[in-house]
Design a protein around this motif. Structure first.
Motif, PDB file in Angstrom:
ATOM      1  N   LYS A   1     -24.238  -3.961  -1.883  1.00 20.01           N
ATOM      2  CA  LYS A   1     -23.696  -2.890  -2.726  1.00 20.01           C
ATOM      3  C   LYS A   1     -22.825  -1.967  -1.886  1.00 20.01           C
ATOM      4  N   ILE A   2     -21.814  -1.399  -2.543  1.00 17.03           N
ATOM      5  CA  ILE A   2     -21.033  -0.322  -1.937  1.00 17.03           C
ATOM      6  C   ILE A   2     -21.037   0.841  -2.919  1.00 17.03           C
ATOM      7  N   ASN A   3     -20.813   2.040  -2.403  1.00 16.97           N
ATOM      8  CA  ASN A   3     -20.748   3.221  -3.247  1.00 16.97           C
ATOM      9  C   ASN A   3     -19.282   3.513  -3.532  1.00 16.97           C
ATOM     10  N   LYS A   4     -18.887   3.489  -4.795  1.00 15.88           N
ATOM     11  CA  LYS A   4     -17.479   3.684  -5.165  1.00 15.88           C
ATOM     12  C   LYS A   4     -16.974   5.069  -4.787  1.00 15.88           C
ATOM     13  N   LEU A   5     -17.877   6.056  -4.696  1.00 10.95           N
ATOM     14  CA  LEU A   5     -17.477   7.405  -4.297  1.00 10.95           C
ATOM     15  C   LEU A   5     -16.962   7.434  -2.859  1.00 10.95           C
ATOM     16  N   ASP A   6     -17.485   6.531  -2.004  1.00 13.44           N
ATOM     17  CA  ASP A   6     -17.022   6.453  -0.614  1.00 13.44           C
ATOM     18  C   ASP A   6     -15.547   6.079  -0.523  1.00 13.44           C
ATOM     19  N   PHE A   7     -15.014   5.507  -1.602  1.00 13.37           N
ATOM     20  CA  PHE A   7     -13.628   5.056  -1.619  1.00 13.37           C
ATOM     21  C   PHE A   7     -12.785   5.853  -2.609  1.00 13.37           C
ATOM     22  N   GLY A   8     -13.254   7.056  -2.934  1.00 12.33           N
ATOM     23  CA  GLY A   8     -12.478   7.974  -3.766  1.00 12.33           C
ATOM     24  C   GLY A   8     -12.423   7.628  -5.240  1.00 12.33           C
ATOM     25  N   MET A   9     -13.374   6.853  -5.725  1.00 17.98           N
ATOM     26  CA  MET A   9     -13.402   6.470  -7.139  1.00 17.98           C
ATOM     27  C   MET A   9     -14.500   7.240  -7.860  1.00 17.98           C
TER      28      MET A   9
END
Length: 181
Positions: free
Chosen positions: A152-160
């Motif tokens: 999993k990745i956190n979309k907030l980490d990529f500005g989403m």
């Protein structure tokens, strides 16, 4: 003197053969590499992925630990199970494809674990770069390499930040690679 020169030439030839025999490169493309994602929300989920990518996995012999993985994804090849969502994913509040047409992953370290490997690397998505760890099962046999992973990745980490509180921040990803030399 001639015997010493012959010995040096022989050592150089053997060394060159060992270096070239130890380096194996597996090319990655949308034909042998599948990257899919699942985004969830309170009332369901959406699946998608990326159709076009290029990259490589380099190994030393059959040793992935000394290897290097690079992948570049054409973000315009994003797809989902809903055409309207696919178009929205390409918009500035998600992948921002117009300003960020490519996403990239470059490994920085590969370590063995009891379940396979941890592949650490820099993921650039939506113009933002973050170090991530991908747990994977990797097999190198003869002329074939397989890699399978779920993480999993956190979309907030990529500005989403779109859909905060409605769409889960964590997005599930699966990787399935079946490459040949």
């Amino acid at each position: 003197m001639i015997r010493n020169l012959f010995g040096l030439v022989l050592l150089a030839a053997i060394g060159a053969f060992q270096v070239s025999a130890a380096d194996t490169k597996f090319e990655l493309s949308g034909k042998n590499t599948e990257i899919k994602f699942v985004g969830t929300k309170k009332d369901g989920k959406h699946e998608g992925g990326f159709k076009t990518l290029i990259g490589s996995i380099e190994v030393e012999g059959k040793d992935i630990v000394k290897g290097k993985i690079t992948v570049e994804i054409d973000m315009d090849s994003t797809w989902s199970d809903n055409e309207k969502l696919t178009n929205h994913l390409k918009a500035p509040d998600f992948f921002g494809v117009k300003n960020n047409p490519k996403s990239k992953f470059v490994s920085t370290k590969i370590e063995p674990t009891t379940a396979g490997y941890n592949i650490t690397g820099d993921l650039t998505l939506n113009g933002k770069t973050k170090s991530i760890v991908i747990p994977a099962k990797v097999t190198v046999a003869d002329d074939n390499l397989t890699l399978k992973s779920e993480f999993k990745i956190n979309k907030l980490d990529f500005g989403m930040a779109y859909g905060k509180g409605i769409i889960e921040d964590e997005v599930s990803l699966t990787l399935d690679v079946k490459a040949k030399k």
